[in-house]
Design an enzyme around this catalytic site. Structure first.
Site, PDB file in Angstrom:
ATOM      1  N   LYS A   1       0.861  -1.207   0.000  1.00  0.00           N
ATOM      2  CA  LYS A   1       0.000   0.000   0.000  1.00  0.00           C
ATOM      3  C   LYS A   1       0.879   1.232   0.000  1.00  0.00           C
ATOM      4  O   LYS A   1       2.048   1.187   0.418  1.00  0.00           O
ATOM      5  CB  LYS A   1      -0.921   0.031   1.225  1.00  0.00           C
ATOM      6  CG  LYS A   1      -0.250   0.027   2.609  1.00  0.00           C
ATOM      7  CD  LYS A   1       0.209   1.361   3.146  1.00  0.00           C
ATOM      8  CE  LYS A   1       0.885   1.233   4.513  1.00  0.00           C
ATOM      9  NZ  LYS A   1       1.676   2.405   4.898  1.00  0.00           N
TER      10      LYS A   1
ATOM     11  N   VAL B   1      11.216  -4.352   3.070  1.00  0.00           N
ATOM     12  CA  VAL B   1      10.850  -4.474   4.492  1.00  0.00           C
ATOM     13  C   VAL B   1      11.061  -3.130   5.191  1.00  0.00           C
ATOM     14  O   VAL B   1      12.018  -2.408   4.901  1.00  0.00           O
ATOM     15  CB  VAL B   1      11.720  -5.576   5.142  1.00  0.00           C
ATOM     16  CG1 VAL B   1      11.405  -5.716   6.626  1.00  0.00           C
ATOM     17  CG2 VAL B   1      11.489  -6.886   4.426  1.00  0.00           C
ATOM     18  N   ALA B   2      10.144  -2.839   6.127  1.00  0.00           N
ATOM     19  CA  ALA B   2      10.223  -1.600   6.930  1.00  0.00           C
ATOM     20  C   ALA B   2      10.402  -0.378   6.024  1.00  0.00           C
ATOM     21  O   ALA B   2      11.298   0.439   6.212  1.00  0.00           O
ATOM     22  CB  ALA B   2      11.353  -1.691   7.958  1.00  0.00           C
ATOM     23  N   ALA B   3       9.533  -0.280   5.041  1.00  0.00           N
ATOM     24  CA  ALA B   3       9.653   0.767   4.023  1.00  0.00           C
ATOM     25  C   ALA B   3       8.466   1.723   4.026  1.00  0.00           C
ATOM     26  O   ALA B   3       8.418   2.652   3.233  1.00  0.00           O
ATOM     27  CB  ALA B   3       9.771   0.112   2.648  1.00  0.00           C
TER      28      ALA B   3
ATOM     29  N   GLY C   1       4.157  -4.199   3.940  1.00  0.00           N
ATOM     30  CA  GLY C   1       4.342  -5.572   3.456  1.00  0.00           C
ATOM     31  C   GLY C   1       3.964  -6.644   4.462  1.00  0.00           C
ATOM     32  O   GLY C   1       3.227  -7.582   4.129  1.00  0.00           O
TER      33      GLY C   1
ATOM     34  N   SER D   1       2.006  -6.426   7.026  1.00  0.00           N
ATOM     35  CA  SER D   1       0.560  -6.382   7.293  1.00  0.00           C
ATOM     36  C   SER D   1      -0.216  -7.063   6.169  1.00  0.00           C
ATOM     37  O   SER D   1      -1.190  -7.789   6.408  1.00  0.00           O
ATOM     38  CB  SER D   1       0.095  -4.924   7.410  1.00  0.00           C
ATOM     39  OG  SER D   1       0.773  -4.277   8.450  1.00  0.00           O
TER      40      SER D   1
ATOM     41  N   ASP E   1      -2.628  -1.754  10.412  1.00  0.00           N
ATOM     42  CA  ASP E   1      -2.781  -1.683   8.949  1.00  0.00           C
ATOM     43  C   ASP E   1      -3.374  -2.967   8.354  1.00  0.00           C
ATOM     44  O   ASP E   1      -3.733  -2.994   7.171  1.00  0.00           O
ATOM     45  CB  ASP E   1      -1.412  -1.458   8.265  1.00  0.00           C
ATOM     46  CG  ASP E   1      -0.898  -0.038   8.460  1.00  0.00           C
ATOM     47  OD1 ASP E   1      -1.645   0.806   8.992  1.00  0.00           O
ATOM     48  OD2 ASP E   1       0.258   0.220   8.076  1.00  0.00           O
TER      49      ASP E   1
END
Ligand code: ATP
Length: 292
Positions: free
Chosen positions: A8, A92-94, A98, A100, A133
């Protein structure tokens, strides 16, 4: 069973006060995009839950949100287990949600494989317990306004096919740290989100691009010069707006067409960044054109 778990972006993100439960109240517009992970699920006759992930940066044990989703449902399926194969494409962690999305795919996949027939409301309750999320990714709609922690959802129509460029620099951002940097005021961007929702539902891509905002953006741009460089590089002809997703660090550009998005992606030549041209998510249009 093989499922796609789309990323998203937040087309607008307004942060208000901190809540007694430690979360912040937000108002945001979520949009699913064509960059997606792939989740394979096999039902097993033993109670083990295993996750094999092709990204070494993602834990494969009980910390994986896919594992947590299966553990949440398992008490209602005694003796049943599941084997997951997760192919990560979403960084990842962006700020792209992802983990969620993977968790939501696991919940809906197991709802079918374990013959639960849980209602959307019951699945959403499990989803909200995993993360704020996660409920959005259970919705069939591609876009929604999220309020409260982000899990009070109102689906939005999205008649236009949006074309985007995503740029993820090698910057690590802790969401908790990002919230601490915000200087929260009593004013909120509720009206700005309403305007965005109107542009989205009327298919006005140019208006949408001009109205995109993110309350984290100014503090992140001040802290990470690379984000200023990316924003400048993305501000090109045929780009209607540039903003950040979630608490970053991924920046996106909303483009006039997919051709423009591909051209703009080609011009972002910073070797350290990951760059994708992608579109609004449709179940038959999975995959962004990516470079590393
Ligand atoms: P959000 O936008 O919701 O803040 P994000 O895109 O920034 O999410 P994720 O990619 O979901 O962040 O990862 C956040 C953390 O969750 C990482 O530190 C990672 O180790 C952990 N994690 C657990 N399960 C997964 C998963 N299936 N995919 C990615 N990360 C996962």
């Amino acid at each position: 069973m093989i499922l796609s778990a789309p990323a998203k972006i937040n087309l607008g993100l307004a942060v208000r006060g901190r809540r007694p439960d430690g979360y912040h109240d937000i108002t945001t517009i979520f949009l699913k995009i064509s960059l997606a992970d792939e989740l394979g699920i096999d039902d097993t006759d033993n109670p083990d839950i295993t996750v094999h992930c092709d990204d070494p940066a993602v834990p494969s044990d009980s910390r994986n949100l896919v594992h947590r989703a299966a553990t949440a449902l398992q008490p209602a399926a005694p003796g049943r287990g599941a084997r997951f194969r997760l192919r990560k494409s979403i960084p990842v962690a962006a700020g792209l949600g992802g983990g969620s999305s993977d968790a939501a795919a696991a919940l809906s996949g197991l709802n079918t494989l374990w013959n639960f027939q849980l209602s959307p409301a019951e699945l959403a309750r499990h989803a909200a317990a995993i993360g704020a999320d996660v409920p959005f990714f259970l919705l069939p709609e591609v876009a929604a306004i999220g309020r409260g922690r982000g899990d009070e959802l109102e689906p939005l129509s999205c008649p236009a096919m949006l074309s985007l460029v995503l740029v993820k620099p090698p910057v690590k951002v802790s969401t908790a740290w990002a919230y601490r940097q915000l200087h929260l005021t009593l004013t909120d961007n509720h009206d700005a989100t309403t305007i965005l929702a109107h542009h989205l539902e009327s298919g006005d891509i140019e208006g949408l691009g001009k109205a995109c905002f993110n309350d984290f953006e100014s503090v992140m741009l001040a802290h990470f010069p690379v984000l200023r460089t990316i924003k400048k590089a993305l501000t090109q002809s045929g780009v209607y707006g540039v903003s950040m997703s979630g608490s970053g660090p991924t920046m996106y550009a909303l483009c006039r067409s997919y051709d423009v998005a591909q051209e703009v992606a080609q011009t972002i030549r910073n070797r350290d960044c990951r760059v994708w041209a992608c579109r609004t998510w449709r179940s038959d249009s999975v995959g962004g054109t990516g470079q590393h």
